[in-house]
Design an enzyme around this catalytic site. Structure first.
Site, PDB file in Angstrom:
ATOM      1  N   CYS A  44       3.674  -4.207  10.483  1.00 19.61           N
ATOM      2  CA  CYS A  44       3.259  -3.390   9.042  1.00 19.61           C
ATOM      3  C   CYS A  44       4.738  -3.094   8.276  1.00 19.61           C
ATOM      4  CB  CYS A  44       2.882  -1.869   9.612  1.00 19.61           C
ATOM      5  SG  CYS A  44       2.537  -1.013   8.104  1.00 19.61           S
ATOM      6  N   TYR A  86      -3.848   1.141   3.646  1.00 18.60           N
ATOM      7  CA  TYR A  86      -4.885  -0.028   3.684  1.00 18.60           C
ATOM      8  C   TYR A  86      -5.480  -0.245   4.964  1.00 18.60           C
ATOM      9  CZ  TYR A  86      -3.386  -1.400  -1.403  1.00 18.60           C
ATOM     10  OH  TYR A  86      -3.094  -1.658  -2.547  1.00 18.60           O
ATOM     11  N   GLY A  87      -4.720   0.029   6.072  1.00 17.54           N
ATOM     12  CA  GLY A  87      -5.133  -0.371   7.335  1.00 17.54           C
ATOM     13  C   GLY A  87      -6.522   0.174   7.829  1.00 17.54           C
ATOM     14  N   SER A  92       0.831  -1.193   0.057  1.00 18.30           N
ATOM     15  CA  SER A  92       0.033   0.142   0.092  1.00 18.30           C
ATOM     16  C   SER A  92       0.846   1.032  -0.022  1.00 18.30           C
ATOM     17  CB  SER A  92      -0.914  -0.064   1.163  1.00 18.30           C
ATOM     18  OG  SER A  92       0.040   0.086   2.203  1.00 18.30           O
ATOM     19  N   CYS A 125       2.631  -6.516   2.583  1.00 16.62           N
ATOM     20  CA  CYS A 125       1.715  -5.792   3.281  1.00 16.62           C
ATOM     21  C   CYS A 125       1.017  -6.507   4.063  1.00 16.62           C
ATOM     22  CB  CYS A 125       0.651  -4.894   2.250  1.00 16.62           C
ATOM     23  SG  CYS A 125      -0.755  -4.035   3.077  1.00 16.62           S
ATOM     24  N   ASN A 126       1.079  -6.325   5.543  1.00 16.59           N
ATOM     25  CA  ASN A 126       0.542  -7.115   6.564  1.00 16.59           C
ATOM     26  C   ASN A 126      -1.150  -7.099   6.490  1.00 16.59           C
ATOM     27  OD1 ASN A 126       2.344  -7.861   9.090  1.00 16.59           O
ATOM     28  ND2 ASN A 126       3.427  -6.243   8.064  1.00 16.59           N
ATOM     29  N   THR A 127      -1.523  -5.849   6.173  1.00 16.79           N
ATOM     30  CA  THR A 127      -2.955  -5.627   6.005  1.00 16.79           C
ATOM     31  C   THR A 127      -3.563  -6.452   4.901  1.00 16.79           C
ATOM     32  OG1 THR A 127      -2.894  -3.613   7.147  1.00 16.79           O
ATOM     33  CG2 THR A 127      -4.931  -3.852   5.864  1.00 16.79           C
TER      34      THR A 127
END
Length: 258
Positions: free
Chosen positions: A183, A43-44, A12, A74-76
């Site tokens: 993140c 994105y979060g 993101s 991206c973790n999200t």
């Protein structure tokens, strides 16, 4: 098994370059294409449906560019969309999620901190992982505002320092001995974070683990390149300046509408 097609990486914004760097350091000959979807960062704060749609948009573009494997840096996006991506596309995906396991397993105080986005901490995948460690107290903190400041090139700003103090102080007081960065933007804050945390608190991010998993999938399923060097390609859908700076102006960055 050889395969000269590129590895695709998306995030993101610019944060996933921390993951890209780990992959590039481990496998410098592999050609890579990086998409920074900064126009839609962070994105979060978005809904699951929005995150899935954006992840598919990025995936479509990387497949169109001929990628052999896609790293969701991206973790999200991983925690909200990777199951949908794997169901829809016939290409291997490597995801990234907060490294709870090494922190919880090694914690002496049985208390760890996780700094992540709202989208990651609220996701089903994250909560399923956290549930496995009932004996560990997990202090969760949403990093409101951090991604946007990084995207704006404000890593060392006073506002960033104040936010980090407000997020990390309760964790220190709760006696954490591990801080998990949930993140891919946050590794760029490690110098700032180290100034705040006591020395005994260890910081964990997922870059090395993701790079090794990418290498494993190439070895077992996809194939390594035969090239002797690579020319990484970076695309962003906003002003390229901050992405260029985070890459220390070593690589060309192209602005592209996607």
């Amino acid at each position: 098994m050889t395969n000269d097609r590129p590895i695709g990486v998306f995030d993101s914004g610019i944060g996933g370059t921390s993951i890209w760097k780990a992959i590039h350091d481990l496998m410098p000959n592999e050609q890579t294409i990086y998409l920074a979807d900064s126009k839609n960062a962070p994105y979060g704060q978005k809904s699951k449906a929005e995150i899935v749609a954006l992840s598919m948009k990025n995936t479509d573009l990387l497949i169109e560019m001929g990628c052999k494997l896609i790293v969701v840096a991206c973790n999200t996006a991983t925690t909200n969309a990777i199951q949908e991506l794997r169901a829809k596309y016939d290409i291997p995906f490597i995801g990234i999620e907060p490294a709870i396991k090494p922190a919880a397993t090694n914690s002496k105080t049985q208390t760890i901190g996780i700094l992540a986005t709202k989208g990651t901490l609220n996701s089903e995948l994250f909560n399923k992982t956290a549930e496995k460690y009932q004996d560990t107290k997990i202090i969760e903190q949403i990093g409101y505002g951090l991604v946007q400041l990084i995207e704006d090139g404000q890593i060392n700003s006073q506002e960033m320092t104040q936010l980090l103090y407000s997020y990390l102080t309760p964790m220190i007081e709760a006696n954490i001995d591990y801080l998990v960065l949930g993140c891919s933007h946050y590794p760029y804050l490690i110098p700032q974070i180290k100034k705040i945390l006591p020395e005994h608190i260890q910081i964990i991010d997922s870059g090395q683990a993701v790079a090794k998993q990418t290498q494993n999938v190439l070895r077992e399923k996809v194939g390594f390149t035969t090239a002797k060097n690579s020319n990484p390609i970076f695309y962003t859908n906003t002003n390229p300046k901050v992405l260029s700076e985070i890459l220390e102006n070593k690589y060309p960055v192209e602005e592209k509408d996607f």
